[in-house]
Motif scaffolding. Structure first.
Motif: not given
Length: 384
Positions: A191-201
């Motif tokens: 979004t304009q204010d945030e980056l949400l990120l998920v990484v999994a093995d």
């Protein structure tokens, strides 16, 4: 009719036909061909039927002018003494490199302004391809050098993609194997204010692992789209996995929220992949307070931790699924192992090429290198 209008109005499987007609009318182009990068990011493959009289064949990504355009993301104009000039243009969507558009023009039309205009056409084509992919298999079929396994098909259909760029960051990923599946999970939302990120093995090879990752990814997206914070996302996913597998298929994951204005990061470390930071000449592993993997026990309680990024920092996520490999015989082992060695050797590689370079060096220097590995690099520019 403009090229943009023609592409928007074209049937999904006829994008290239519509583009060719428009380019002939507006630029006197004699041919136009689209080459798409394959799933393994090893070759560029033409969408059939090719229009160039001599035919267009697939080409390696690391050779020739077409490969150079994909790597550098800069257009290439070639003039010779013949009746045509060749323009090669990158087809990229928000940092995700899809392929190269090759256009043949009369020499007198091959000007700098025309190349710039065609660059915008290639950008529009990239966005049109993304939409068309939902309605035809033509472009995904083109990208295959061989058949995908069912698990590989599942992984490509669920993962967000290879790249995402914004004013504050560049994010690029590479994973192997590309045509099967290591069960890795990768997703983001901006979004304009945030980056949400998920990484999994990876949860292991094959369809069972792909099913675990698919369930986890959809649980995370469901929680995220419902407005839950990182703890809520981890908890809902933990419940979904435990409810289905009763602790037999836990998933080690990192969930992160980046504040795009400050560089502050919230992290939930659920038994995570390793996280590294490169700042100038310093490579360091970020030690987090590891909590239980998702789906290991019922009603696990998660908590967030905080980090901060400075402009110029690079975060590297390495998901191997079986811990870090040890150094190969005869290889110098850095204090923190082969991953640190791979990061040191590739620190000057540009963000788009860095994940693949890390995977290659890791495979060369590590003893017992994992069959499945995902590397994600995030270059932080900060608020602009």
């Amino acid at each position: 009719m403009t090229v943009d209008s023609a592409l928007r109005g074209a049937a999904p499987h006829l994008l290239l036909d519509s583009l060719r007609t428009s380019l002939a009318q507006q630029y006197a182009a004699t041919s136009a061909d689209l080459l798409l990068v394959d799933y393994g990011f090893t070759s560029l493959r033409p969408v059939r039927p090719a229009q160039t009289p001599a035919g267009v064949r697939h080409v390696p990504v690391d050779t020739g002018p077409v490969g150079r355009v994909l790597r550098t993301q800069q257009p290439y104009l070639f003039r010779d003494d013949g009746p045509t000039a060749t323009v090669c243009l990158p087809v990229t969507v928000r940092g995700d490199r899809l392929g190269v558009l090759v256009v043949l023009l009369p020499p007198d039309r091959a000007t700098a302004s025309t190349v710039e205009s065609l660059g915008r056409v290639a950008e529009t084509l990239g966005h049109a391809l993304r939409v068309a992919d939902r309605h035809t298999d033509l472009y995904r079929s083109t990208r295959r050098t061989r058949a995908l396994t069912v698990a590989g098909e599942m992984q490509w259909d669920t993962l967000a993609g290879r790249a995402c760029t914004g004013p504050a960051f560049d994010l690029h990923a590479h994973w192997e194997p590309a045509y099967t599946s290591g069960g890795h999970l990768l997703d983001w939302s901006v979004t304009q204010d945030e980056l949400l990120l998920v990484v999994a093995d990876g949860a292991g090879p094959g369809t069972p692992a792909a099913l675990v990752s698919t369930l986890a990814l959809n649980a995370i997206r469901n929680a995220r789209r419902a407005g839950l914070d990182l703890v809520g996302q981890a908890s809902l996913t933990d419940q979904a996995l435990y409810g289905q597998y009763r602790g037999k298929s836990p998933l080690a994951a990192l969930l992160l929220r980046f504040d795009l204005t400050t560089g502050e990061i919230e992290v939930v470390d659920a038994g995570s992949p390793t996280l590294w930071r490169i700042c100038g000449a310093v490579t360091e592993r970020i030690e987090l307070d590891r909590q239980l993997p998702l789906g290991m026990f019922e009603d696990t309680v998660y908590a967030t931790q905080r980090l901060r990024l400075l402009p110029g920092d690079r975060l590297v996520f390495v998901a191997c699924g079986a811990g870090e490999p040890s150094a190969a015989a005869g290889e110098y082992e850095a204090p923190d192992g082969p991953v640190a060695t791979a990061l040191d050797r590739t620190r000057h590689v540009g963000g788009a090429d860095a994940p693949g370079a890390v995977v290659r060096v890791l495979r060369e220097t590590a003893r017992g290198a994992p069959d499945a590995v995902l590397v994600l690099c995030l270059d932080w520019r900060g608020h602009v």
